[in-house]
Design a protein around this motif. Structure first.
Motif, PDB file in Angstrom:
ATOM      1  N   MET A   3       0.813  -1.206   0.000  1.00  0.00           N
ATOM      2  CA  MET A   3       0.000   0.000   0.000  1.00  0.00           C
ATOM      3  C   MET A   3       0.853   1.266   0.000  1.00  0.00           C
ATOM      4  N   ARG A   6       2.220   1.887  -3.369  1.00  0.00           N
ATOM      5  CA  ARG A   6       1.217   2.389  -4.317  1.00  0.00           C
ATOM      6  C   ARG A   6       0.987   3.878  -4.120  1.00  0.00           C
ATOM      7  N   ALA A  10       1.798   6.973  -6.706  1.00  0.00           N
ATOM      8  CA  ALA A  10       0.688   7.791  -7.187  1.00  0.00           C
ATOM      9  C   ALA A  10       0.948   9.280  -7.024  1.00  0.00           C
ATOM     10  N   GLU A  91      -4.139   3.042   5.648  1.00  0.00           N
ATOM     11  CA  GLU A  91      -4.137   3.858   4.435  1.00  0.00           C
ATOM     12  C   GLU A  91      -3.824   5.322   4.743  1.00  0.00           C
ATOM     13  N   THR A 128      -7.319   7.387  -6.098  1.00  0.00           N
ATOM     14  CA  THR A 128      -7.809   6.343  -7.012  1.00  0.00           C
ATOM     15  C   THR A 128      -6.656   5.483  -7.511  1.00  0.00           C
ATOM     16  N   GLU A 129      -5.563   6.131  -7.913  1.00  0.00           N
ATOM     17  CA  GLU A 129      -4.391   5.396  -8.389  1.00  0.00           C
ATOM     18  C   GLU A 129      -3.818   4.495  -7.301  1.00  0.00           C
ATOM     19  N   ALA A 130      -3.851   4.960  -6.056  1.00  0.00           N
ATOM     20  CA  ALA A 130      -3.310   4.180  -4.941  1.00  0.00           C
ATOM     21  C   ALA A 130      -4.293   3.123  -4.447  1.00  0.00           C
ATOM     22  N   LYS A 131      -5.500   3.082  -5.030  1.00  0.00           N
ATOM     23  CA  LYS A 131      -6.523   2.096  -4.681  1.00  0.00           C
ATOM     24  C   LYS A 131      -6.928   2.193  -3.207  1.00  0.00           C
ATOM     25  N   LEU A 132      -7.081   3.421  -2.723  1.00  0.00           N
ATOM     26  CA  LEU A 132      -7.531   3.619  -1.353  1.00  0.00           C
ATOM     27  C   LEU A 132      -9.016   3.293  -1.248  1.00  0.00           C
ATOM     28  N   SER A 133      -9.435   2.906  -0.065  1.00  0.00           N
ATOM     29  CA  SER A 133     -10.846   2.608   0.159  1.00  0.00           C
ATOM     30  C   SER A 133     -11.676   3.881  -0.006  1.00  0.00           C
ATOM     31  N   ASP A 134     -12.973   3.699  -0.227  1.00  0.00           N
ATOM     32  CA  ASP A 134     -13.842   4.860  -0.441  1.00  0.00           C
ATOM     33  C   ASP A 134     -13.844   5.795   0.763  1.00  0.00           C
ATOM     34  N   LYS A 137     -10.510   7.700   0.697  1.00  0.00           N
ATOM     35  CA  LYS A 137     -10.442   8.571  -0.479  1.00  0.00           C
ATOM     36  C   LYS A 137     -11.368   9.765  -0.326  1.00  0.00           C
TER      37      LYS A 137
END
Length: 247
Positions: A3, A6, A10, A91, A128-134, A137
């Motif tokens: 994580m 990522r 990003a 995160e 979004t690029e790092a694929k964080l949870s909603d 984010k």
């Protein structure tokens, strides 16, 4: 990719966003749950009430004050409701740590002249690029929209206070003139553990301060145990300054 990796990868997206001629307000990317405009208690209430996935009421384990405290409390309640406290904490802290390592992003967060649309666009694309949870984010995007990115590190510290309290972790700060030996540190932890009782876990943070002259000062919760030579000397000075009755 881990994580934290990522998130670091990003952050270069920021440069692209800052160079974009089409940096406009991105309020549309926010869900209806995240519509607060100020870091007030009302913001915390609205955010935490709507961001979770259940209706169960959640009470913060520690009362925090100020704008940063409201943000941290709101994020805690939202993550707790969604049963995602550990994930959101990881995160959020990884994001803050990665941003501190990026001079460009650090400057970006402190620059109040950056338009709201640019801030929101940058945080949306990075998260979004790092694929964080909603939850993470949308929280970061809302912080960006409200112009509070410069306070992100303080918010993170307050958020950690809440997550530690949630897990029964108590941080004790011990101040000494030199680092404690491992055996001394372990003995101090065991002593504090006995004081706090079962269900609590003690973690120690050491600070060095030659001004205390010797001994230690221990702070945990709202308690302060001052066993320093300086404190004993001040006490002796007060005693010696009192008038002596010879009769």
């Amino acid at each position: 990719m881990a994580m934290s990796g990522r998130i670091r990868s990003a952050l270069p997206l920021l440069n692209r966003v800052l160079r974009s001629d089409a940096a406009v307000s991105q309020r549309a990317v926010l869900t209806p749950a995240f519509t607060a405009t100020s870091p007030s208690s009302e913001f915390a209430k609205n955010y935490s009430a709507k961001a979770g996935t259940t209706e169960a009421k959640v009470k913060v384990p520690v009362t925090l004050f100020g704008g940063s405290g409201n943000y941290a409390s709101a994020l805690y309640v939202a993550a707790k409701k969604a049963n995602a406290l550990d994930k959101v904490e990881a995160e959020f802290l990884d994001f803050v740590e990665a941003s501190k390592r990026s001079p460009t992003f650090s400057l970006f967060m402190k620059d109040l002249s950056v338009p709201v649309g640019t801030r929101v666009k940058a945080l949306t694309e990075i998260a979004t690029e790092a694929k964080l949870s909603d939850i993470t984010k949308n929280f970061l995007v809302l912080v960006a929209e409200n112009g509070r990115l410069r306070n992100l590190e303080i918010i993170a510290k307050k958020f950690v206070e809440l997550t530690r309290a949630d897990k029964g972790i108590v941080k004790a700060v011990v101040t000494a003139v030199e680092p404690l030996a491992p055996q001394e540190e372990q003995e101090l932890k065991e002593t504090l553990q006995d004081i706090l009782g079962h269900g609590k876990k003690v973690i120690l943070e050491q600070k060095i301060d030659a001004n205390i002259l010797g001994g230690i000062v221990v702070e945990f919760g709202e308690k302060v145990l001052d066993m320093s030579i300086r404190a004993r000397a001040q006490q002796m000075e007060r005693l010696l300054s009192q008038p002596v009755d010879l009769f």
